[in-house]
Motif scaffolding. Sequence first.
Motif, short mmCIF file in Angstrom:
data_model
loop_
_atom_site.label_atom_id
_atom_site.label_comp_id
_atom_site.label_asym_id
_atom_site.label_seq_id
_atom_site.Cartn_x
_atom_site.Cartn_y
_atom_site.Cartn_z
N UNK A 131 36.57 12.67 -23.43
CA UNK A 131 36.07 12.64 -22.06
C UNK A 131 34.65 12.09 -22.01
N UNK A 132 33.83 12.50 -22.98
CA UNK A 132 32.46 11.98 -23.05
C UNK A 132 32.49 10.50 -23.40
N UNK A 133 33.31 10.12 -24.38
CA UNK A 133 33.41 8.72 -24.76
C UNK A 133 33.84 7.84 -23.58
N UNK A 134 34.84 8.30 -22.83
CA UNK A 134 35.34 7.51 -21.71
C UNK A 134 34.27 7.35 -20.63
N UNK A 135 33.47 8.38 -20.43
CA UNK A 135 32.41 8.26 -19.43
C UNK A 135 31.36 7.24 -19.88
N UNK A 136 30.99 7.28 -21.14
CA UNK A 136 30.02 6.30 -21.65
C UNK A 136 30.60 4.89 -21.59
N UNK A 137 31.90 4.76 -21.85
CA UNK A 137 32.56 3.46 -21.71
C UNK A 137 32.45 2.95 -20.27
N UNK A 143 32.74 0.17 -26.99
CA UNK A 143 33.59 1.13 -27.73
C UNK A 143 33.27 1.12 -29.22
N UNK A 144 32.90 -0.05 -29.76
CA UNK A 144 32.65 -0.13 -31.21
C UNK A 144 31.40 0.63 -31.64
N UNK A 145 30.56 1.01 -30.70
CA UNK A 145 29.37 1.81 -31.05
C UNK A 145 29.70 3.28 -31.23
#
Length: 211
Positions: A131-137, A143-145
């Motif tokens: 959920x955190x990753x998707x928000x940052x995306x 995504x590669x970071x």
Amino acid sequence: MSRWAMLALMGVLAGCNAREPARDNATVENKSILAEDDGLANNSAAEAPKSILRPEVVPDEPEKPELKPVDLVVPFGAAGLKLDDGGRKLLDELLTNPTTAAGGAITISGHTDTRGNDRDNLVSSRKRAEAVRDYLLSRGVPAERMTVIAFGETRALVPNAKADGSDDPEGRAKNRRVEVQVALPASAETSTAAPDNGTAEALAADSKTQQ
């Protein structure tokens, strides 16, 4: 008037007339010099800089902020597996951090409390991290970071129970979290790295020579 007197008078008049052109020539020459001086003065005024600022002076560049690794805890206490407004605000602030903007790697770790079985907690911790990753995306972070890790209940931040063994809801809420770590970019890590063996040996040899 006698002949000799007439001749003398004519000689005087001829001499005066002979000197007049010389005087006129001198006047013309003086005017020419004055005109030349005026021309130089006008040229100097035209060539004079219109500003007292020195173009060769370059203003100092603003100092770049010192980069430091970032550690952020995003709570999921009451929101279950979804980001709440508080969590989104924390992530928005993270995006404005100079270290985040510098492009370093981002590790996103999901965690849970001890309620439920290990497998379910592992799945829940991954969903929180995603959920955190998707928000940052959605905010433009590549995504590669980002790397997502699910820890389940294995890394509690605080005890899930009180000292007498009874349940601690506040403690469990603190353990339902996602930790975000932003590393320094590769260039910054290289500049702060320790010298290699060759450099260290050279420094040691130089120290012995001075002794």
